[in-house]
Design a protein around this motif. Structure first.
Motif, PDB file in Angstrom:
ATOM      1  N   VAL A 242       0.837  -1.202   0.000  1.00  0.00           N
ATOM      2  CA  VAL A 242       0.000   0.000   0.000  1.00  0.00           C
ATOM      3  C   VAL A 242       0.869   1.247   0.000  1.00  0.00           C
ATOM      4  O   VAL A 242       1.847   1.337   0.742  1.00  0.00           O
ATOM      5  CB  VAL A 242      -0.921   0.024   1.243  1.00  0.00           C
ATOM      6  N   SER A 243       0.513   2.201  -0.856  1.00  0.00           N
ATOM      7  CA  SER A 243       1.199   3.497  -0.868  1.00  0.00           C
ATOM      8  C   SER A 243       0.150   4.587  -0.671  1.00  0.00           C
ATOM      9  O   SER A 243      -0.852   4.626  -1.389  1.00  0.00           O
ATOM     10  CB  SER A 243       1.922   3.701  -2.199  1.00  0.00           C
ATOM     11  N   THR A 244       0.350   5.449   0.335  1.00  0.00           N
ATOM     12  CA  THR A 244      -0.598   6.538   0.574  1.00  0.00           C
ATOM     13  C   THR A 244       0.092   7.877   0.316  1.00  0.00           C
ATOM     14  O   THR A 244       1.135   8.157   0.888  1.00  0.00           O
ATOM     15  CB  THR A 244      -1.129   6.501   2.020  1.00  0.00           C
ATOM     16  N   ILE A 245      -0.526   8.667  -0.560  1.00  0.00           N
ATOM     17  CA  ILE A 245       0.031   9.974  -0.910  1.00  0.00           C
ATOM     18  C   ILE A 245      -0.729  11.078  -0.176  1.00  0.00           C
ATOM     19  O   ILE A 245      -0.218  12.152   0.069  1.00  0.00           O
ATOM     20  CB  ILE A 245      -0.017  10.178  -2.437  1.00  0.00           C
ATOM     21  N   GLY A 246      -1.989  10.804   0.216  1.00  0.00           N
ATOM     22  CA  GLY A 246      -2.781  11.771   0.967  1.00  0.00           C
ATOM     23  C   GLY A 246      -2.506  11.659   2.457  1.00  0.00           C
ATOM     24  O   GLY A 246      -1.407  11.308   2.878  1.00  0.00           O
ATOM     25  N   THR A 247      -3.529  11.924   3.266  1.00  0.00           N
ATOM     26  CA  THR A 247      -3.357  11.898   4.723  1.00  0.00           C
ATOM     27  C   THR A 247      -3.778  10.561   5.328  1.00  0.00           C
ATOM     28  O   THR A 247      -3.720  10.391   6.542  1.00  0.00           O
ATOM     29  CB  THR A 247      -4.187  13.018   5.371  1.00  0.00           C
ATOM     30  N   LEU A 248      -4.229   9.626   4.499  1.00  0.00           N
ATOM     31  CA  LEU A 248      -4.641   8.330   5.030  1.00  0.00           C
ATOM     32  C   LEU A 248      -3.419   7.509   5.433  1.00  0.00           C
ATOM     33  O   LEU A 248      -2.337   7.674   4.887  1.00  0.00           O
ATOM     34  CB  LEU A 248      -5.451   7.552   3.984  1.00  0.00           C
ATOM     35  N   ALA A 249      -3.600   6.606   6.393  1.00  0.00           N
ATOM     36  CA  ALA A 249      -2.506   5.752   6.864  1.00  0.00           C
ATOM     37  C   ALA A 249      -3.029   4.347   7.136  1.00  0.00           C
ATOM     38  O   ALA A 249      -4.209   4.137   7.399  1.00  0.00           O
ATOM     39  CB  ALA A 249      -1.895   6.337   8.133  1.00  0.00           C
ATOM     40  N   LEU A 250      -2.102   3.382   7.086  1.00  0.00           N
ATOM     41  CA  LEU A 250      -2.444   1.979   7.293  1.00  0.00           C
ATOM     42  C   LEU A 250      -2.802   1.740   8.768  1.00  0.00           C
ATOM     43  O   LEU A 250      -2.097   2.194   9.657  1.00  0.00           O
ATOM     44  CB  LEU A 250      -1.246   1.120   6.902  1.00  0.00           C
ATOM     45  N   GLN A 251      -3.908   1.005   8.997  1.00  0.00           N
ATOM     46  CA  GLN A 251      -4.352   0.750  10.371  1.00  0.00           C
ATOM     47  C   GLN A 251      -4.873  -0.677  10.511  1.00  0.00           C
ATOM     48  O   GLN A 251      -5.306  -1.289   9.544  1.00  0.00           O
ATOM     49  CB  GLN A 251      -5.481   1.723  10.763  1.00  0.00           C
ATOM     50  N   ARG A 252      -4.831  -1.189  11.712  1.00  0.00           N
ATOM     51  CA  ARG A 252      -5.427  -2.483  12.090  1.00  0.00           C
ATOM     52  C   ARG A 252      -5.043  -3.617  11.135  1.00  0.00           C
ATOM     53  O   ARG A 252      -5.884  -4.296  10.573  1.00  0.00           O
ATOM     54  CB  ARG A 252      -6.951  -2.348  12.148  1.00  0.00           C
ATOM     55  N   VAL A 253      -3.743  -3.800  10.947  1.00  0.00           N
ATOM     56  CA  VAL A 253      -3.263  -4.838  10.027  1.00  0.00           C
ATOM     57  C   VAL A 253      -3.298  -6.206  10.717  1.00  0.00           C
ATOM     58  O   VAL A 253      -2.836  -6.360  11.838  1.00  0.00           O
ATOM     59  CB  VAL A 253      -1.821  -4.530   9.553  1.00  0.00           C
ATOM     60  N   ARG A 254      -3.861  -7.178  10.008  1.00  0.00           N
ATOM     61  CA  ARG A 254      -3.891  -8.551  10.518  1.00  0.00           C
ATOM     62  C   ARG A 254      -3.544  -9.481   9.358  1.00  0.00           C
ATOM     63  O   ARG A 254      -3.987  -9.281   8.233  1.00  0.00           O
ATOM     64  CB  ARG A 254      -5.291  -8.874  11.045  1.00  0.00           C
TER      65      ARG A 254
END
Length: 269
Positions: A242-254
């Motif tokens: 995953v690549s995020t260019i905006g303000t979103l971020a990776l969360q709750r990874v399982r």
């Protein structure tokens, strides 16, 4: 003697009451069913359009022959079939791009299994569900060739399920805005000298800060929020998943490990 008669009368009375309740419940359910069947085809199809394709609409199709016909009607399912010869058949299209173009907001597009469907830079600006027609996701493969930024570009709330998306260079899915749900899919990026350009999912959304919720309506804020939800999905190749260019971020990874694959669950918020 009188006491025994009274207790026998009470037992008989309670049994009769239970029978009445059971009969009333049975007649109520058969009455509901008959009321539903008394509606015309157009009304029942409109009700079915609010059901999720899998498993609710699929289960509805098992109730009776009439419900099977209505639940599988082309008005509820658009189909992509590469082998189609008669282009006049309603609801059936030779390519994913033409099906997306013809779809109305809220439509489900069932993509035929077997072989590869070529897709590149398809913009989706309306709520749609893209569903693979095979039993497993690797039976329905969408290939995005070199020279394309992505297979799909999402600018609305959408769902993709039971599909394999393969990008030769670039990303499989480009998320601009809306709520994107990825469920039971396989996302493949080819490894090459420009591996840093290859990502399974790229999001450029600016996140929930741009959402203006309706006062007192928490649900509307949730639906409007930019988010990517991934579940039971295998991701291979590329420099990162995953690549995020905006303000979103990776969360709750399982992650769940099996002998053949790693299955991921996560949110991008």
């Amino acid at each position: 003697m009188e006491t025994e008669e009274k207790s026998r009368w009470k037992r008989g009375r309670s049994k009769s009451s239970l029978d009445i309740v059971a009969c009333s419940s049975s007649s109520s359910s058969s009455s509901s069913s008959s009321l539903m069947n008394s509606l015309d085809d157009g009304c029942i199809m409109h009700i079915f359009s609010f059901l999720s394709p899998i498993p609710d609409r699929y289960n509805a199709a098992l109730v009776s022959r009439r419900w099977y016909y209505l639940a599988c009607h082309p008005r509820l399912w658009l189909r992509v079939d590469r082998a189609i010869k008669d282009s006049s058949e309603p609801g059936v299209f030779p390519s994913v791009e033409t099906a997306v173009s013809a779809a109305r907001p809220g439509d489900t597009i069932l993509i035929g299994a077997g072989g590869s469907h070529h897709v590149h830079d398809i913009q989706i600006k309306k709520p749609l569900c893209l569903l693979g027609g095979g039993e497993h996701p690797d039976e329905t493969t969408l290939v995005c060739s070199r020279g394309s930024e992505s297979a799909f570009e999402f600018l609305s709330t959408c769902k993709i399920s039971n599909l394999t998306v393969k990008a030769e260079l670039g990303c499989c899915l480009l998320h601009r805005s809306g709520r994107l749900t990825i469920e039971r899919c396989i996302l493949l990026c080819d490894e090459n000298p420009l591996d840093y350009l290859s990502c399974a999912i790229v999001s450029t959304a600016k996140g929930p800060s741009d959402v203006v919720p309706i006062p007192g309506d928490a649900l509307s804020a949730l639906v409007q929020a930019d988010i990517v939800s991934v579940s039971r999905t295998r991701i291979e190749g590329g420099s990162k998943a995953v690549s995020t260019i905006g303000t979103l971020a990776l969360q709750r990874v399982r992650v769940i490990y099996s002998r053949t694959a790693l299955l991921f669950w996560f949110d991008v918020k």
